[in-house]
Design a protein around this motif. Structure first.
Motif, PDB file in Angstrom:
ATOM      1  N   GLN A 288       0.823  -1.216   0.000  1.00 24.61           N
ATOM      2  CA  GLN A 288       0.000   0.000   0.000  1.00 24.61           C
ATOM      3  C   GLN A 288       0.857   1.267   0.000  1.00 24.61           C
ATOM      4  O   GLN A 288       0.615   2.197  -0.770  1.00 24.61           O
ATOM      5  CB  GLN A 288      -0.913   0.000   1.230  1.00 24.61           C
ATOM      6  CG  GLN A 288      -1.748   1.277   1.352  1.00 24.61           C
ATOM      7  CD  GLN A 288      -2.570   1.306   2.636  1.00 24.61           C
ATOM      8  OE1 GLN A 288      -3.190   0.320   2.992  1.00 24.61           O
ATOM      9  NE2 GLN A 288      -2.585   2.436   3.318  1.00 24.61           N
ATOM     10  N   THR A 289       1.882   1.296   0.836  1.00 17.59           N
ATOM     11  CA  THR A 289       2.704   2.509   0.894  1.00 17.59           C
ATOM     12  C   THR A 289       3.634   2.614  -0.324  1.00 17.59           C
ATOM     13  O   THR A 289       3.903   3.708  -0.812  1.00 17.59           O
ATOM     14  CB  THR A 289       3.534   2.559   2.193  1.00 17.59           C
ATOM     15  OG1 THR A 289       4.170   1.305   2.391  1.00 17.59           O
ATOM     16  CG2 THR A 289       2.668   2.885   3.380  1.00 17.59           C
ATOM     17  N   ASN A 291       2.913   1.580  -3.369  1.00 18.13           N
ATOM     18  CA  ASN A 291       2.082   2.067  -4.472  1.00 18.13           C
ATOM     19  C   ASN A 291       1.725   3.543  -4.292  1.00 18.13           C
ATOM     20  O   ASN A 291       1.746   4.314  -5.256  1.00 18.13           O
ATOM     21  CB  ASN A 291       0.801   1.233  -4.584  1.00 18.13           C
ATOM     22  CG  ASN A 291       1.075  -0.138  -5.197  1.00 18.13           C
ATOM     23  OD1 ASN A 291       2.120  -0.358  -5.798  1.00 18.13           O
ATOM     24  ND2 ASN A 291       0.142  -1.056  -5.032  1.00 18.13           N
ATOM     25  N   ALA A 292       1.424   3.949  -3.065  1.00 12.80           N
ATOM     26  CA  ALA A 292       1.077   5.364  -2.826  1.00 12.80           C
ATOM     27  C   ALA A 292       2.272   6.259  -3.153  1.00 12.80           C
ATOM     28  O   ALA A 292       2.119   7.303  -3.803  1.00 12.80           O
ATOM     29  CB  ALA A 292       0.634   5.555  -1.382  1.00 12.80           C
ATOM     30  N   TRP A 295       2.619   6.387  -6.992  1.00 10.30           N
ATOM     31  CA  TRP A 295       1.570   7.143  -7.695  1.00 10.30           C
ATOM     32  C   TRP A 295       1.614   8.627  -7.360  1.00 10.30           C
ATOM     33  O   TRP A 295       1.348   9.476  -8.214  1.00 10.30           O
ATOM     34  CB  TRP A 295       0.186   6.547  -7.403  1.00 10.30           C
ATOM     35  CG  TRP A 295      -0.045   5.308  -8.223  1.00 10.30           C
ATOM     36  CD1 TRP A 295      -0.058   4.017  -7.793  1.00 10.30           C
ATOM     37  CD2 TRP A 295      -0.235   5.262  -9.651  1.00 10.30           C
ATOM     38  NE1 TRP A 295      -0.250   3.159  -8.859  1.00 10.30           N
ATOM     39  CE2 TRP A 295      -0.372   3.890 -10.000  1.00 10.30           C
ATOM     40  CE3 TRP A 295      -0.305   6.222 -10.653  1.00 10.30           C
ATOM     41  CZ2 TRP A 295      -0.570   3.476 -11.323  1.00 10.30           C
ATOM     42  CZ3 TRP A 295      -0.507   5.812 -11.964  1.00 10.30           C
ATOM     43  CH2 TRP A 295      -0.640   4.464 -12.289  1.00 10.30           C
ATOM     44  N   ILE A 296       1.974   8.974  -6.126  1.00  9.21           N
ATOM     45  CA  ILE A 296       2.115  10.396  -5.788  1.00  9.21           C
ATOM     46  C   ILE A 296       3.235  11.006  -6.626  1.00  9.21           C
ATOM     47  O   ILE A 296       3.079  12.083  -7.227  1.00  9.21           O
ATOM     48  CB  ILE A 296       2.362  10.578  -4.274  1.00  9.21           C
ATOM     49  CG1 ILE A 296       1.049  10.352  -3.508  1.00  9.21           C
ATOM     50  CG2 ILE A 296       2.938  11.969  -3.972  1.00  9.21           C
ATOM     51  CD1 ILE A 296       1.199  10.322  -2.000  1.00  9.21           C
ATOM     52  N   ASP A 335       3.482  16.091   0.453  1.00 12.78           N
ATOM     53  CA  ASP A 335       3.153  14.759  -0.073  1.00 12.78           C
ATOM     54  C   ASP A 335       4.317  14.231  -0.898  1.00 12.78           C
ATOM     55  O   ASP A 335       4.720  13.075  -0.764  1.00 12.78           O
ATOM     56  CB  ASP A 335       1.909  14.820  -0.974  1.00 12.78           C
ATOM     57  CG  ASP A 335       0.669  15.306  -0.239  1.00 12.78           C
ATOM     58  OD1 ASP A 335       0.478  14.903   0.920  1.00 12.78           O
ATOM     59  OD2 ASP A 335      -0.112  16.073  -0.838  1.00 12.78           O
ATOM     60  N   SER A 338       7.375  13.394   1.233  1.00 15.10           N
ATOM     61  CA  SER A 338       7.121  12.155   2.003  1.00 15.10           C
ATOM     62  C   SER A 338       7.261  10.942   1.101  1.00 15.10           C
ATOM     63  O   SER A 338       7.797   9.906   1.513  1.00 15.10           O
ATOM     64  CB  SER A 338       5.709  12.186   2.608  1.00 15.10           C
ATOM     65  OG  SER A 338       5.591  13.238   3.515  1.00 15.10           O
ATOM     66  N   ALA A 339       6.767  11.072  -0.124  1.00 10.84           N
ATOM     67  CA  ALA A 339       6.868   9.957  -1.075  1.00 10.84           C
ATOM     68  C   ALA A 339       8.336   9.663  -1.397  1.00 10.84           C
ATOM     69  O   ALA A 339       8.740   8.498  -1.468  1.00 10.84           O
ATOM     70  CB  ALA A 339       6.095  10.280  -2.353  1.00 10.84           C
TER      71      ALA A 339
END
Lengths: 452, 42
Positions: A288-289, A291-292, A295-296, A335, A338-339
Motif C-alpha cells: 500500500q505505501t 504504491n502510494a 503514484w504520488i 506529499d 514524504s513519497a
C-alpha cells in the motif's frame, strides 16, 4: 503464420549472420505477418515498410561478413512515445504535437548502430497513463491470445506485436509497470532496466524520476541479447541453480491474488525447488505505501509536465487521462517529499532483501488479464498491480510468462535484481524460463495456430 | 462548479476547468486525498 515470423531474435540474428537468412526476406515475412493479422490486433500506429526494406537491402551489401554488429538485420518497433527520425510521435493523444521527429531517440540510435532495422511505431495508452477510449486517435491494441481481452498497459502494442510475431524486438517505456504489464498479458518477456541504465532522451516523459525505456522480446535470451547490444555489455550465462528470495507477502497478504495467479506462482515455486533452486522468504515495504509513493510521484511530475496545456486546452486530453493528470494538482510538496523519503526507505529495504540472494521473485499482477469492455475488472486489474515496487526503488525487474489463466490468457512472474546487474538478472531469468512446467516458448496465441 | 477547494483551484490556475471539467477536478481531488491517506498508512 509465416515460419520466418516465428523466429526468435537470437535464431534470426544467427541465421542472418551465417548467411542462411536473407535480411530482406525476413523483413518481407514480417510485413506479410503484419498485413495478415494487424487489422485484427491493431498493434501498430505506423508501419514504415519502405524504410525497413531499404535498410534490409543495405544489410545485404554487408551480409555474410564476420564482423557484423550484434543485431544485424533484426527488425524492431517502438512504443509511440519514442522518436524515430522523420516519423510523428503521437503519444496516442490529441494534445500532442505530431510534427515529424528531427532525430532518433537515443535508444533507437543505439539499436540502429547495432545493426537493427526500425519497422514502425506501436500503440500505447494516452501518454502512458490514460485508458483506451472510443475517441482515441488510433484504435486500442488487442490481445492476440484473445481479442476481447486487454493486452495490458501502457506499452500495449509492444506486447501484442511480439505475441503476434510481427517483430522479434520492441522497445517500451515503464514508469509504473508499463513494460511488465503487457509482457505478462501477452506471454512475452519484458525488462524494466534499473533507473538511468538506458538513455531516455527522445522518449516523451511521464514522470522523469521514474521513467525508463526497456527491451521486450519473446524469450529472456532475446531480451539479454538486446540489452547487451544496447549497453555494449556481454550477456551472462548461468549454469547453477540461483538462490531466490520469495516476496510472497505481496500477493498472499498485501493483496489476495486470484486462484489462477496463486496456482501459477505455486507451480513455479515447485518447479524451481525441484530443480535445486534455493527459495527463501523475504519481506519488503508494504504494498500500500509502495504504491502510494509511486503514484504520488507519478501524478505530481505528470501534472507539472502537462500543466500549461491542462489550463489552456483540457478538452484535448482523453476522458480517463484528464482526472489522472489533474490528481497531481491536489498533491503538495509535503506529499511529494514524504513519497521520496519512502522511496529511499523502500530501496534500502530492497537492497537488504537482495544481500544473500541472486534476485527476488513475486507475481507481476494479482489478477490475470480481463476483458477490455469490463471497466470494473480493468480497475481491479490496475489495483492488483505488483509492479510499482521496482519503479519506486529504481531496481531492474524482469517479467516472464509462467502459465495460463483459466480463461487461456498468459500470466507471469516477476524477478527483481540488484542495481546495475541486469545481465545477471537476465541470466537467472533464462535459467528460470527453461524450468517452468506451465509455460513453453512454443506456445502460440490461438489466432496464429495452424495458419501457414 | 467543482466541489474541491475553490481557493486551491484558483491558486492552481484551474478556474477555467472548474466550470467545464468539474467532475474531473472532483475525481482528481478524491484520488489525491486517497493517495495521501495511503501514504500515511491509513
Amino acid at each position: 503464420m509465416t515460419s520466418l515470423a516465428a523466429l526468435s531474435l537470437i535464431v534470426a540474428r544467427d541465421d542472418i549472420a551465417s548467411g542462411e537468412l536473407d535480411p530482406l526476406d525476413y523483413v518481407e515475412a514480417l510485413l506479410k505477418q503484419i498485413d495478415i493479422f494487424d487489422p485484427a490486433i491493431r498493434a501498430f500506429i505506423l508501419v514504415d515498410g519502405e524504410r525497413a526494406r531499404a535498410a534490409a537491402r543495405r544489410c545485404r551489401a554487408h551480409w555474410r561478413r564476420h564482423d557484423l554488429p550484434p543485431l544485424f538485420g533484426i527488425p524492431f518497433a517502438v512504443k509511440d512515445n519514442i522518436d524515430i527520425e522523420g516519423l510523428p510521435t503521437t503519444c496516442q493523444s490529441r494534445a500532442h504535437d505530431t510534427s515529424p521527429a528531427s532525430k532518433h531517440a537515443a535508444v533507437v540510435e543505439r539499436l540502429i548502430a547495432a545493426g537493427a532495422i526500425p519497422l514502425g511505431k506501436l500503440v500505447l495508452h494516452e501518454y502512458g497513463l490514460g485508458e483506451p477510449e472510443a475517441g482515441d486517435p488510433w484504435p486500442a491494441s488487442r490481445n492476440p491470445w484473445n481479442l476481447v481481452f486487454t493486452p495490458g498497459s501502457s506499452s500495449s502494442g509492444c506486447g501484442a506485436a511480439l505475441a503476434a510475431r510481427f517483430v522479434p524486438l520492441t522497445i517500451g517505456t515503464d514508469t509504473g509497470g508499463s513494460i511488465r504489464s503487457p509482457a505478462m498479458m501477452n506471454g512475452i518477456v519484458g525488462l524494466k532496466p534499473g533507473f538511468g541504465r538506458l538513455p531516455v532522451a527522445g522518449s516523451f516523459p511521464l514522470a522523469p524520476s521514474m521513467d525508463i525505456v526497456g527491451p521486450m522480446a519473446r524469450t529472456a535470451g532475446d531480451v539479454a541479447a538486446a540489452f547487451a547490444a544496447l549497453t555494449e555489455t556481454a550477456s551472462v550465462t548461468r549454469n547453477s541453480p540461483p538462490r531466490i528470495g520469495r516476496l510472497d507477502h505481496l500477493w498472499r497478504e498485501d493483496l489476495t491474488a486470484s486462484a489462477d495467479i496463486a496456482a501459477v506462482m505455486e507451480q513455479a515455486i515447485a518447479d524451481l525447488a525441484g530443480q535445486g533452486c534455493a527459495l527463501v522468504e523475504r519481506r519488503v515495504s508494504p504494498l500500500q505505501t509502495i504504491n502510494a509513493a509511486g503514484w504520488i510521484t507519478l501524478h505530481v511530475e505528470a501534472f507539472a509536465l502537462h500543466r500549461d496545456k491542462l489550463r489552456k486546452a483540457p478538452q484535448l486530453f482523453g476522458a480517463s487521462l484528464l482526472p489522472s493528470l489533474l490528481t497531481g494538482a491536489f498533491l503538495n510538496m509535503d506529499d511529494y517529499l514524504s513519497a521520496q523519503k519512502l522511496r529511499n526507505e523502500a530501496a534500502a529495504r530492497l537492497d537488504e532483501a537482495l544481500i544473500d540472494v541472486d534476485c527476488l521473485m513475486t507475481a507481476v499482477s494479482g489478477l490475470p488479464p480481463c476483458r477490455m469492455d469490463d471497466a470494473e475488472a480493468l480497475d481491479a486489474l490496475s489495483e492488483a498491480s505488483l509492479r510499482m515496487l521496482a519503479n519506486v526503488t529504481g531496481h531492474p525487474a524482469l517479467a516472464l510468462p509462467a502459465g495460463l489463466s483459466s480463461e487461456g490468457l498468459p500470466v507471469g512472474l516477476q524477478l527483481i535484481g540488484r542495481k546495475g546487474e541486469e545481465q545477471e538478472l537476465l541470466a537467472v531469468g533464462q535459467w528460470v524460463e527453461a524450468r517452468l512446467s506451465g509455460w513453453s516458448g512454443r506456445m502460440l496465441p490461438p489466432l496464429l495456430r495452424g495458419i501457414g | 462548479m467543482a466541489e474541491a477547494d475553490p481557493d486551491l483551484i484558483m491558486r492552481l490556475g484551474l478556474a477555467k476547468l472548474s466550470e467545464t471539467h468539474a467532475k474531473d477536478l472532483d475525481e482528481a481531488f478524491a484520488r489525491a486525498m486517497k493517495l495521501r491517506a495511503a501514504l500515511a498508512g491509513k
